[in-house]
Design a protein around this motif. Sequence first.
Motif, PDB file in Angstrom:
ATOM      1  N   MET A   1      24.490  37.967  35.204  1.00 60.18           N
ATOM      2  CA  MET A   1      24.675  36.893  34.783  1.00 60.18           C
ATOM      3  C   MET A   1      26.523  37.437  34.747  1.00 60.18           C
ATOM      4  N   ARG A   2      27.227  36.170  35.506  1.00 58.19           N
ATOM      5  CA  ARG A   2      28.169  36.512  35.495  1.00 58.19           C
ATOM      6  C   ARG A   2      29.260  35.716  34.703  1.00 58.19           C
ATOM      7  N   LYS A   3      30.499  36.148  34.427  1.00 60.37           N
ATOM      8  CA  LYS A   3      31.563  35.304  34.163  1.00 60.37           C
ATOM      9  C   LYS A   3      32.651  35.432  34.721  1.00 60.37           C
ATOM     10  N   LEU A   4      33.763  34.360  34.464  1.00 61.50           N
ATOM     11  CA  LEU A   4      34.679  34.248  35.027  1.00 61.50           C
ATOM     12  C   LEU A   4      36.472  35.010  33.863  1.00 61.50           C
ATOM     13  N   ILE A   5      36.612  36.088  34.735  1.00 59.59           N
ATOM     14  CA  ILE A   5      38.052  36.549  33.551  1.00 59.59           C
ATOM     15  C   ILE A   5      39.318  35.935  34.668  1.00 59.59           C
ATOM     16  N   ALA A   6      40.141  35.608  34.361  1.00 57.50           N
ATOM     17  CA  ALA A   6      41.645  35.645  34.691  1.00 57.50           C
ATOM     18  C   ALA A   6      42.516  36.964  34.762  1.00 57.50           C
ATOM     19  N   PHE A   7      43.260  36.836  35.366  1.00 61.15           N
ATOM     20  CA  PHE A   7      43.908  37.905  35.091  1.00 61.15           C
ATOM     21  C   PHE A   7      45.878  37.821  35.560  1.00 61.15           C
ATOM     22  N   ASP A   8      46.609  38.144  35.615  1.00 60.93           N
ATOM     23  CA  ASP A   8      47.811  38.344  35.773  1.00 60.93           C
ATOM     24  C   ASP A   8      47.420  38.831  38.031  1.00 60.93           C
ATOM     25  N   GLU A   9      48.018  38.204  38.211  1.00 57.15           N
ATOM     26  CA  GLU A   9      48.840  38.805  39.508  1.00 57.15           C
ATOM     27  C   GLU A   9      49.113  40.360  39.449  1.00 57.15           C
ATOM     28  N   ASP A  10      50.484  40.674  38.291  1.00 58.64           N
ATOM     29  CA  ASP A  10      50.580  42.353  38.681  1.00 58.64           C
ATOM     30  C   ASP A  10      49.513  43.311  38.418  1.00 58.64           C
ATOM     31  N   THR A  11      48.794  42.790  37.213  1.00 66.98           N
ATOM     32  CA  THR A  11      47.536  43.440  37.040  1.00 66.98           C
ATOM     33  C   THR A  11      46.439  43.451  37.952  1.00 66.98           C
ATOM     34  N   PHE A  12      46.419  42.453  38.306  1.00 65.63           N
ATOM     35  CA  PHE A  12      44.820  42.035  39.695  1.00 65.63           C
ATOM     36  C   PHE A  12      45.402  43.361  40.683  1.00 65.63           C
ATOM     37  N   ASP A  13      46.459  43.160  41.093  1.00 65.63           N
ATOM     38  CA  ASP A  13      46.963  44.183  42.250  1.00 65.63           C
ATOM     39  C   ASP A  13      46.436  45.768  41.750  1.00 65.63           C
ATOM     40  N   LYS A  14      47.384  45.945  40.445  1.00 70.51           N
ATOM     41  CA  LYS A  14      46.893  47.280  39.451  1.00 70.51           C
ATOM     42  C   LYS A  14      45.596  48.083  40.061  1.00 70.51           C
ATOM     43  N   LEU A  15      44.661  46.825  39.818  1.00 69.92           N
ATOM     44  CA  LEU A  15      43.426  46.825  39.460  1.00 69.92           C
ATOM     45  C   LEU A  15      42.708  46.855  40.340  1.00 69.92           C
ATOM     46  N   LYS A  16      42.972  46.160  41.817  1.00 72.27           N
ATOM     47  CA  LYS A  16      43.060  46.715  43.329  1.00 72.27           C
ATOM     48  C   LYS A  16      43.328  48.049  43.807  1.00 72.27           C
ATOM     49  N   GLN A  17      44.810  48.342  43.390  1.00 73.21           N
ATOM     50  CA  GLN A  17      45.223  49.313  43.681  1.00 73.21           C
ATOM     51  C   GLN A  17      44.345  50.660  43.233  1.00 73.21           C
ATOM     52  N   LEU A  18      43.927  50.674  42.138  1.00 77.38           N
ATOM     53  CA  LEU A  18      43.246  51.898  41.120  1.00 77.38           C
ATOM     54  C   LEU A  18      41.747  51.568  42.018  1.00 77.38           C
TER      55      LEU A  18
END
Length: 76
Positions: A1-18
């Motif tokens: 099942m797919r769900k859409l979750i929104a992140f602010d830019e800073d959080t998303f960048d940190k998650l990508k780096q992690l």
Amino acid sequence: MRKLIAFDEDTFDKLKQLGRDRMATFQELADEAFADLLKKHGIPIDLRDALRRSARLDGVTGKTTPRSKTRKAKAR
């Protein structure tokens, strides 16, 4: 099942780096995060976890029913 979750830019960048640092996909990070959240609130993650918790609770509360050793005498 797919769900859409929104992140602010800073959080998303940190998650990508992690994810890059740990060599993990975004899905793996999300799975780990949600499993930790469920564990924090005492909600079993899967059937194995639910059974393990159930067995642990039965042992702590003494829900086992001892067998009665008394028998009725047979009527003659």
